[in-house]
Write a protein that holds these residues in place. Structure first.
Motif, PDB file in Angstrom:
ATOM      1  N   ASP A 236       0.618  -1.237  -0.056  1.00 35.17           N
ATOM      2  CA  ASP A 236      -0.013   0.063  -0.162  1.00 35.17           C
ATOM      3  C   ASP A 236       0.580   1.323  -0.033  1.00 35.17           C
ATOM      4  OD1 ASP A 236      -2.165  -1.875   0.257  1.00 35.17           O
ATOM      5  OD2 ASP A 236      -2.462  -1.541   2.095  1.00 35.17           O
ATOM      6  N   GLU A 237       2.087   1.330   0.544  1.00 34.03           N
ATOM      7  CA  GLU A 237       2.938   2.308   0.743  1.00 34.03           C
ATOM      8  C   GLU A 237       3.594   2.682  -0.379  1.00 34.03           C
ATOM      9  OE1 GLU A 237       6.860   3.820   3.462  1.00 34.03           O
ATOM     10  OE2 GLU A 237       5.726   2.096   3.848  1.00 34.03           O
ATOM     11  N   VAL A 238       4.072   1.611  -1.057  1.00 34.12           N
ATOM     12  CA  VAL A 238       4.648   1.899  -2.448  1.00 34.12           C
ATOM     13  C   VAL A 238       3.544   2.029  -3.466  1.00 34.12           C
ATOM     14  CG1 VAL A 238       5.570   0.548  -4.321  1.00 34.12           C
ATOM     15  CG2 VAL A 238       6.321  -0.010  -1.815  1.00 34.12           C
ATOM     16  N   GLU A 239       2.413   1.625  -3.349  1.00 38.36           N
ATOM     17  CA  GLU A 239       1.308   2.260  -4.415  1.00 38.36           C
ATOM     18  C   GLU A 239       1.161   3.615  -4.333  1.00 38.36           C
ATOM     19  OE1 GLU A 239       0.032   0.857  -7.244  1.00 38.36           O
ATOM     20  OE2 GLU A 239       1.288  -0.873  -6.927  1.00 38.36           O
TER      21      GLU A 239
ATOM     22  N   LYS B  67       1.798   6.601  -6.900  1.00 39.54           N
ATOM     23  CA  LYS B  67       0.440   7.645  -7.322  1.00 39.54           C
ATOM     24  C   LYS B  67       1.103   9.135  -7.105  1.00 39.54           C
ATOM     25  CE  LYS B  67      -4.547   8.560  -6.774  1.00 39.54           C
ATOM     26  NZ  LYS B  67      -4.064   9.858  -6.625  1.00 39.54           N
ATOM     27  N   GLU B  68       1.596   9.146  -5.781  1.00 37.64           N
ATOM     28  CA  GLU B  68       2.217  10.772  -5.817  1.00 37.64           C
ATOM     29  C   GLU B  68       3.219  11.059  -6.852  1.00 37.64           C
ATOM     30  OE1 GLU B  68       3.550  10.835  -1.628  1.00 37.64           O
ATOM     31  OE2 GLU B  68       1.578  10.799  -1.036  1.00 37.64           O
ATOM     32  N   LEU B  69       4.123  10.263  -7.096  1.00 38.67           N
ATOM     33  CA  LEU B  69       5.101  10.463  -8.306  1.00 38.67           C
ATOM     34  C   LEU B  69       4.552  10.908  -9.713  1.00 38.67           C
ATOM     35  CD1 LEU B  69       7.813   8.157  -6.934  1.00 38.67           C
ATOM     36  CD2 LEU B  69       8.111  10.718  -6.903  1.00 38.67           C
ATOM     37  N   GLU B  70       3.402  10.013  -9.871  1.00 39.76           N
ATOM     38  CA  GLU B  70       2.669   9.947 -11.317  1.00 39.76           C
ATOM     39  C   GLU B  70       1.998  11.444 -11.265  1.00 39.76           C
ATOM     40  OE1 GLU B  70       0.253   6.695 -11.347  1.00 39.76           O
ATOM     41  OE2 GLU B  70       1.725   5.370 -12.070  1.00 39.76           O
ATOM     42  N   ASP B  71       1.711  12.032 -10.056  1.00 45.62           N
ATOM     43  CA  ASP B  71       0.881  13.462 -10.152  1.00 45.62           C
ATOM     44  C   ASP B  71       1.932  14.574 -10.233  1.00 45.62           C
ATOM     45  OD1 ASP B  71      -1.532  11.693  -9.901  1.00 45.62           O
ATOM     46  OD2 ASP B  71      -1.506  12.196  -7.541  1.00 45.62           O
TER      47      ASP B  71
ATOM     48  N   LEU C 250      11.491   2.516  -7.499  1.00 48.53           N
ATOM     49  CA  LEU C 250      10.121   2.051  -6.887  1.00 48.53           C
ATOM     50  C   LEU C 250       9.868   0.418  -6.943  1.00 48.53           C
ATOM     51  CD1 LEU C 250       7.705   4.470  -8.426  1.00 48.53           C
ATOM     52  CD2 LEU C 250       8.025   4.183  -6.025  1.00 48.53           C
ATOM     53  N   LYS C 251      10.608  -0.228  -8.093  1.00 45.33           N
ATOM     54  CA  LYS C 251      10.800  -1.543  -8.071  1.00 45.33           C
ATOM     55  C   LYS C 251      11.521  -2.138  -7.365  1.00 45.33           C
ATOM     56  CE  LYS C 251       9.587  -1.770 -13.209  1.00 45.33           C
ATOM     57  NZ  LYS C 251      10.366  -2.048 -14.579  1.00 45.33           N
ATOM     58  N   ARG C 252      12.605  -1.421  -6.984  1.00 45.08           N
ATOM     59  CA  ARG C 252      13.584  -1.873  -6.058  1.00 45.08           C
ATOM     60  C   ARG C 252      13.107  -1.925  -4.558  1.00 45.08           C
ATOM     61  NH1 ARG C 252      18.930   1.648  -6.606  1.00 45.08           N
ATOM     62  NH2 ARG C 252      19.459   0.265  -4.914  1.00 45.08           N
ATOM     63  N   ILE C 253      12.370  -0.881  -4.276  1.00 45.08           N
ATOM     64  CA  ILE C 253      11.949  -0.577  -2.812  1.00 45.08           C
ATOM     65  C   ILE C 253      10.819  -1.566  -2.602  1.00 45.08           C
ATOM     66  CG2 ILE C 253       9.970   1.134  -3.124  1.00 45.08           C
ATOM     67  CD1 ILE C 253      11.111   2.873  -0.890  1.00 45.08           C
ATOM     68  N   ALA C 254      10.190  -2.092  -3.585  1.00 46.32           N
ATOM     69  CA  ALA C 254       9.047  -2.935  -3.341  1.00 46.32           C
ATOM     70  C   ALA C 254       9.645  -4.290  -3.032  1.00 46.32           C
ATOM     71  CB  ALA C 254       8.221  -3.115  -4.649  1.00 46.32           C
ATOM     72  N   ARG C 255      10.735  -4.595  -3.174  1.00 43.30           N
ATOM     73  CA  ARG C 255      11.271  -5.798  -2.841  1.00 43.30           C
ATOM     74  C   ARG C 255      12.118  -5.882  -1.570  1.00 43.30           C
ATOM     75  NH1 ARG C 255      12.575  -5.634  -8.522  1.00 43.30           N
ATOM     76  NH2 ARG C 255      14.755  -5.189  -7.858  1.00 43.30           N
TER      77      ARG C 255
ATOM     78  N   LEU D  45       9.660  14.124  -4.491  1.00 41.82           N
ATOM     79  CA  LEU D  45       8.409  14.514  -4.479  1.00 41.82           C
ATOM     80  C   LEU D  45       8.460  15.841  -3.685  1.00 41.82           C
ATOM     81  CD1 LEU D  45       6.456  11.505  -2.554  1.00 41.82           C
ATOM     82  CD2 LEU D  45       6.107  12.561  -4.622  1.00 41.82           C
ATOM     83  N   ASP D  46       9.311  16.424  -2.925  1.00 43.38           N
ATOM     84  CA  ASP D  46       9.287  17.625  -2.254  1.00 43.38           C
ATOM     85  C   ASP D  46       9.587  18.830  -3.159  1.00 43.38           C
ATOM     86  OD1 ASP D  46       8.331  16.500  -0.010  1.00 43.38           O
ATOM     87  OD2 ASP D  46      10.167  16.440   1.044  1.00 43.38           O
TER      88      ASP D  46
END
Length: 815
Positions: A270-273, A277-281, A296-301, A320-321
């Motif tokens: 959920d956190e990765v998703e 989403k925030e990065l896509e925005d 993102l792929k690395r952090i998900a594993r 993000l910031d």
């Protein structure tokens, strides 16, 4: 004694106990012994370690006297939670201390034996040791068939726990599993096995043996299930890792536990998703998106507890910031911008004109790269505050960083993410603070950058301050291009000589010269005085400051190109008024010369004219410093000595060469120095280093004055480099030198003819009361310096020209 033998003796002792009512007396008041993380049941034996000095003394007394105690468990037993009546259970066990053994200094080991179940009715004393009034509770300890069945099942569970090495108590568990008496088994197991205190207290408080066994059996079954699950997790995790990776092994255990509980990696997913989403925005550039997708792929594993996860998550938070598309609209109403700039700063026409030009072009062509300006001028003329005012007028966010003393390249371009504690450089950090991609970014004191083994920050600025490159600025930490082309960069410096050439070539230099007396008067009246009145809490008070008083402070209490010291002196005067107002004074305050003397003391700077003396050998020159223009005096004297020349006053190498050149010109005029004499040239203010070629004509004039016995005009100052042929060459800092002359009461100035072009940058009001003489050779200088007489210098010059003609050299042209 071995652990096994100790447990056998302990259990034998428990099994041999007779009825407590038959063995012990039942006192009404008992001393209370709070137990941390332990509960004692009647018939049980509990070993304890005591380290509190007061408790040790009390226990020894009780042991020596054979007294019984009330052993009760504590509800909470943190380090900060002390034993109190509210923090102990009120159902406990009367016990006796059966053994006391010293372990080490200030620490003893004791053994207590449970005798009878009691209730604590009320507290009698709280110190030095807690005592309580107790009542004795009866229990039904008769064993029926169900109790024997529960006891048998409990022994089997204890055997299984021993095989699984529960809490490394294999020996203890094996011994307990062989106890036949249900009462002894219940007491010993509850007292000595490490399961939660709350469950042990519930067992103690139950009335019947069957109820006690039901709770005990349930607690043992729960511990067995947890241990079997843990064993299963361990076996599963061991197949995925090697023995050297202990930390990873623990994380795998945690992962398996979550899977068994049904939680799994749902929270992480959920956190990765959400992060995705925030990065896509953010509407990131394609190159940045590509890099972010990999992370993102690395952090998900990864597990959230891993150090690399934290590093990547921090990096993504920075992405993000940072603003990528956010901008603030520019205020393109040129009259409104000009009005704001004039409200904040007096004069400063050059930088204001450049800002107006930028806004005019921006209004006609929206896609315009931000300029990169460099405000150069003495301290206190308003370079930094002008940058803040420009940002306010344009409606942009203002970011300022000071580069003074910065010597590490990473301060500008950031650290690579491989380092612990890595972070972006100051530029990216400033953009983050601004929150827009088009702030006004001020790089203060760019001329004071330094460098060492950590790199050259000036070189790191080359990319950021190049309009052709900064649209793809790469910070080492971000490692992706960032567009700085919309940023309005303004740098400030006192001098440009210390700025590396490659960096200086990228800057648009805007010179901010020092202020004249009239400028300072207007700034003081319209800006500084109102600001300091408000700053000192004097708004609305009757304060009168005459223009003559302001001029008096400017002339005799400050000596600067800017207005920083002037502001301090005005603040000192107003603080004197504030002191009077604080004492209850309501009068009108007039700041005149007497008041100024009272507030600021004696005059700090006397007029330069008082330093001029009407004796031969002294000439007045003009000098440029990083803090503005100054006048200086050159003194010459003939002294006995074998040396050709003595130079004093902290002259630099170039200035010393000018002095030797001047002496050679004098000798070529046919006036050699006597063999037993030498020329001593001194420039006062010996504590201040001086250098440069612009004192050449002044030194020649001083020596001619000495040799001819003629006094130089006291209203004349001069500057210019001299050649061996007597030609006057151009010098720099003309406006600052003219300002210094006007500030010092000079009315006539000699400048090189080749500096005529520099006079166009000087306002007409500045030269209104000045006579500026442009010269090409030393003869013209001497004619202006000695106008009243026909001194020997004309003869000397004529002789000099004849010698040049004999040598076949064409004399310099005359004006």
């Amino acid at each position: 004694m071995s652990e096994m033998q100790w447990w056998k003796n302990l259990l034998k002792s428990s099994s041999r106990e007779k009825s407590p009512l038959e063995q012990e007396e039942l006192p009404e008041i008992l001393p209370v012994l709070p137990l941390k993380d332990a509960i004692l049941l009647p018939g049980g034996n509990l070993p304890l370690i005591v380290s509190n000095p007061a408790a040790i003394a009390l226990i020894k007394n009780l042991y020596d006297s054979g007294s019984v105690i009330a052993a009760v468990g504590m509800k909470r037993h943190t380090e900060l939670q002390l034993a109190s009546w509210e923090n102990i259970y009120h159902i406990g066990c009367m016990a006796k201390i059966t053994k006391v053994s010293p372990l080490k200094p200030n620490e003893i080991s004791i053994m207590i034996r449970g005798i009878h179940k009691i209730a604590l009715d009320e507290q009698v004393n709280a110190s030095p040791g807690m005592t309580a009034r107790v009542s004795y509770l009866s229990e039904n300890l008769e064993a029926d068939r169900e109790v024997y069945a529960l006891a048998l099942s409990s022994r089997e569970i204890l055997s299984q726990l021993a095989r699984l090495s529960f809490q490394n108590l294999d020996t203890v568990l094996s011994s307990l599993s062989r106890i036949k008496d249900p009462v002894v088994l219940m007491s010993a197991t509850t007292t000595n096995l490490p399961f939660p205190v709350e469950k042990k207290q519930q067992i103690l408080e139950k009335f019947s043996l069957q109820e006690k066994y039901t709770l005990l059996h349930s607690a043992l079954r729960e511990e067995l299930e947890i241990l079997e699950l843990s064993s299963k997790i361990s076996e599963k995790a061991k197949g995925e890792i090697n023995n050297a990776q202990r930390e990873y092994f623990l994380r795998q255990q945690l992962k398996a536990i979550k899977n068994e509980l049904g939680e799994g990696a749902a929270d992480l997913d959920d956190e990765v998703e959400e992060l995705k989403k925030e990065l896509e925005d953010k509407e990131l550039p394609d190159e940045v998106k590509s890099e972010i997708d990999k992370d993102l792929k690395r952090i998900a594993r990864m597990q959230p507890s891993s150090s690399e996860y934290v590093t990547i998550r921090t990096y993504l938070d920075w992405i993000l910031d940072l603003p990528w598309t956010e901008t603030t609209p520019d205020n393109l109403e040129i009259p409104a911008v000009e009005k704001i700039l004039d409200e904040d700063h007096f004069d400063l026409k050059k930088p204001k004109k450049r800002i107006m030009e930028f806004l005019a072009v921006k209004k006609l062509k929206s896609e315009l790269k931000g300029p990169i300006l460099c405000f150069v001028g003495p301290p206190g003329v308003g370079k930094t505050s002008l940058g803040r005012s420009i940002a306010r007028a344009m409606g942009r966010k203002f970011v300022r960083i000071s580069l003074g003393g910065v010597r590490d390249e990473a301060e500008i371009r950031g650290h690579r993410r491989t380092y612990i504690g890595a972070m972006p450089g100051r530029i990216v950090n400033g953009i983050k603070l601004a929150g827009t991609v088009n702030p006004l970014f001020m790089l203060d004191e760019i001329d004071k950058l330094s460098h060492d083994i950590h790199g050259d920050p000036a070189s790191a600025l080359l990319e950021a301050l190049d309009p052709e490159q900064n649209n793809n600025f790469v910070d080492h930490y971000l490692n992706v291009p960032y567009d700085l082309s919309k940023v309005f960069f303004i740098t400030t410096a006192n001098v440009i000589d210390t700025i590396p050439h490659a960096l200086k070539d990228r800057l648009e230099i805007v010179e901010i010269e020092g202020y004249t007396l009239e400028d300072k008067l207007q700034i003081a009246k319209n800006y500084l005085v109102p600001k300091e009145i408000e700053a000192n809490g004097l708004s609305g008070r009757n304060i009168v400051i005459y223009d003559e008083s302001l001029e008096y402070i400017i002339q005799y209490y400050t000596r600067e190109s800017g207005v920083r010291n002037l502001q301090r002196e005005l603040a000192s005067c107003l603080r004197v008024i504030a002191s009077e107002v604080a004492r209850g004074s309501e009068e009108t305050f007039c700041i005149g010369k007497d008041f100024i003397f009272k507030a600021l003391g004696p005059l700090k700077y006397l007029p330069e004219s008082t330093q001029r003396t009407h004796i031969p050998g002294i000439a007045t020159g003009l000098a440029w410093t990083p803090y503005g223009g100054e006048i200086l005096f050159v003194e010459s004297a003939l002294v006995q000595g074998k040396e050709e020349m003595i130079l004093t006053g902290q002259m630099g190498d170039v200035m010393k060469e000018s002095a030797r050149l001047a002496l050679s010109i004098i000798k070529s005029m046919g006036n050699p120095i006597a063999q037993d004499h030498c020329m001593h040239i001194h420039v006062p203010a010996g504590a201040i280093p001086k250098d440069g070629p612009s004192a050449g004509v002044t030194i020649v004039t001083s020596i001619i004055s000495l040799l001819t016995g003629t006094v130089v005009r006291d209203d004349l100052a001069m500057t210019g480099e001299i050649t061996l042929r007597g030609v006057v060459l151009p010098v720099g800092g003309i406006k600052e030198k003219v300002l210094a002359a006007k500030r010092s009461g000079i009315t006539n100035i000699i400048l090189p003819k080749m500096n005529e072009k520099d006079l166009h940058d000087i306002e007409g009001s500045l030269t209104r009361d000045l006579s500026i003489h442009l010269v090409e050779n030393i003869e013209e200088v001497l004619k202006l310096a000695f106008p009243e007489t026909e001194p020997e210098h004309s003869v000397l010059m004529h002789h000099h020209q004849q010698e040049l003609e004999k040598a076949g050299i064409t004399p310099p042209a005359r004006a």
